[in-house]
Design an enzyme around this catalytic site. Structure first.
Site, PDB file in Angstrom:
ATOM      1  N   HIS A 126       0.813  -1.228   0.000  1.00 40.38           N
ATOM      2  CA  HIS A 126       0.000   0.000   0.000  1.00 40.38           C
ATOM      3  C   HIS A 126       0.844   1.275   0.000  1.00 40.38           C
ATOM      4  CE1 HIS A 126      -3.673  -2.192   0.433  1.00 40.38           C
ATOM      5  NE2 HIS A 126      -3.400  -2.638   1.643  1.00 40.38           N
ATOM      6  N   ASP A 163      -3.093 -10.659  -2.201  1.00 35.75           N
ATOM      7  CA  ASP A 163      -3.604 -10.132  -0.936  1.00 35.75           C
ATOM      8  C   ASP A 163      -5.081  -9.766  -1.075  1.00 35.75           C
ATOM      9  OD1 ASP A 163      -2.344  -8.811   1.771  1.00 35.75           O
ATOM     10  OD2 ASP A 163      -4.016  -7.595   1.027  1.00 35.75           O
ATOM     11  N   HIS A 165      -6.445  -7.084  -0.177  1.00 35.89           N
ATOM     12  CA  HIS A 165      -6.556  -5.667  -0.511  1.00 35.89           C
ATOM     13  C   HIS A 165      -5.735  -5.347  -1.763  1.00 35.89           C
ATOM     14  CE1 HIS A 165      -7.141  -6.060   3.891  1.00 35.89           C
ATOM     15  NE2 HIS A 165      -8.114  -5.182   3.678  1.00 35.89           N
ATOM     16  N   ASP A 250      -4.950 -12.486   4.138  1.00 32.00           N
ATOM     17  CA  ASP A 250      -6.167 -11.962   4.737  1.00 32.00           C
ATOM     18  C   ASP A 250      -7.408 -12.350   3.949  1.00 32.00           C
ATOM     19  OD1 ASP A 250      -4.937 -10.367   2.843  1.00 32.00           O
ATOM     20  OD2 ASP A 250      -5.084  -8.513   3.981  1.00 32.00           O
TER      21      ASP A 250
END
Length: 350
Positions: A126, A163, A165, A250
């Site tokens: 990120h 991931d 995200h 996740d």
């Protein structure tokens, strides 16, 4: 059996964002304890962590931003954004996370290792050029990819980000660059809000960003079908010199931050799909770095499954897993991707 390396260093535990923060040292403590269990001990070769060089950081991040993170060293908690904090040891841990990933890349490219997994923190995908966000300080993935191009002359790099995200920082680093193919599956709409199908790269990089946004509820069969039916044909046409993976966990079925249904076997299947591409394109050269994953047992079990796949101790039957996916979901996703990328990649079919 493959020579599989791991980056492991207790100094990564010195990054302590805050009490009750999901990105906690306990994540790596659970993984490291698993590595010491009798069936896992001595299976993997140690990759010594080292701090990333400033020049390597500056290929991705602005100088003023690197200085800002460096200024947190030794200080009590600093708040960088609503989700992202530092502690006295965070700067050193972040340098070692990026540098450890680079060291693993060097050892794989040189042939010392067949593949490797950098079990590091803080995560990175990120982090933007001049901004920390989403638990990330330095973009380990982008730093590793540019390091491989600069120091090891890898001309074409595939980055696969599984991931939960979207890897916004990685995408923004390379969205104008046709030498890096960025592929991401992610829950959408969800944090950080980017990663729509239509985000496909810019200027000379058009077509080299491939986003597969997913609603909650996708599991092993759907994910592996996406890798086999979308990523694989594109990747074989791109023909990378090196494969790098942002490996977040996740999207495990028990993770408190997500809504996906992946199991450890599913993560092993994703790994096997990527290994097949690597075997065809780049002599199996593949390096993973840890991103998210916040259910400790799910994280530990999934990392174990990935490591056993990388080493050759297991071989997941991905064809069987694909057959168990929901064909309606898979067909819908494939059509969406083809509408955007069908003109860029001749191997891709609806």
């Amino acid at each position: 059996m493959n020579k599989t390396g791991i980056v492991r260093d207790d100094r990564y535990l010195d990054h302590r964002p805050s009490a009750f923060h999901p990105e906690s040292p306990e994540r790596l403590e659970a993984i490291y304890a698993m590595l010491d269990e009798p069936d896992m001990a001595d299976r993997f070769l140690k990759v010594p962590a080292r701090p990333a060089d400033r020049d390597d950081l500056l290929r991705v991040h602005a100088s003023v931003y690197v200085d800002r993170i460096a200024a947190t060293e030794g200080n009590a908690q600093c708040v960088l954004d609503p989700d992202t904090f530092t502690s006295p040891g965070s700067y050193r841990a972040a340098l070692l996370a990026a540098g450890g990933f680079c060291r693993a890349i060097s050892m794989v490219v040189s042939g010392e290792l067949h593949n490797a997994f950098a079990l590091v923190r803080p995560p990175g995908h990120h982090a933007e050029r001049n901004r920390a966000m989403g638990f990330c300080l330095f973009n380990n993935m982008a730093i590793g990819a540019t390091y491989a191009q600069k120091h090891h002359h890898r001309e074409r790099i595939l980055i696969a980000d599984w991931d939960l995200h979207h890897g916004n920082g990685t995408q923004h680093t390379f969205e104008n660059d046709p030498s890096v193919l960025f592929f991401s599956t992610h829950q959408y709409p969800y944090y950080p809000g980017s990663g729509a199908f239509t985000e496909a790269g810019k200027a000379h990089g058009q077509g080299f960003t491939v986003n597969v946004p997913l609603s909650a509820g996708h599991g092993d069969g759907e994910y592996i079908a996406i890798f086999e039916n979308i990523l694989k044909p594109i990747a074989l046409e791109f023909h990378p010199d090196l494969i790098l993976v942002s490996a977040g966990f996740d999207n495990h079925t028990d993770d408190p931050l997500g809504g996906m249904l992946l199991t450890p076997e599913g993560f092993a299947g994703l790994t096997r799909s990527l290994m097949a591409i690597a075997d065809i394109c780049c002599e199996g050269k593949m390096v993973l770095t840890l991103e998210g994953g916040y259910h400790l047992k799910g994280l530990k079990d999934s990392v174990k499954a990935v490591l056993l796949e990388l080493s050759g101790a297991s071989r997941t039957p991905i064809e069987k897993m694909v057959s168990q996916g929901d064909p309606r979901k898979i067909e819908h996703i494939l059509k969406q991707v083809y509408q955007v990328h069908g003109t860029f990649w001749t191997n891709l079919h609806p």
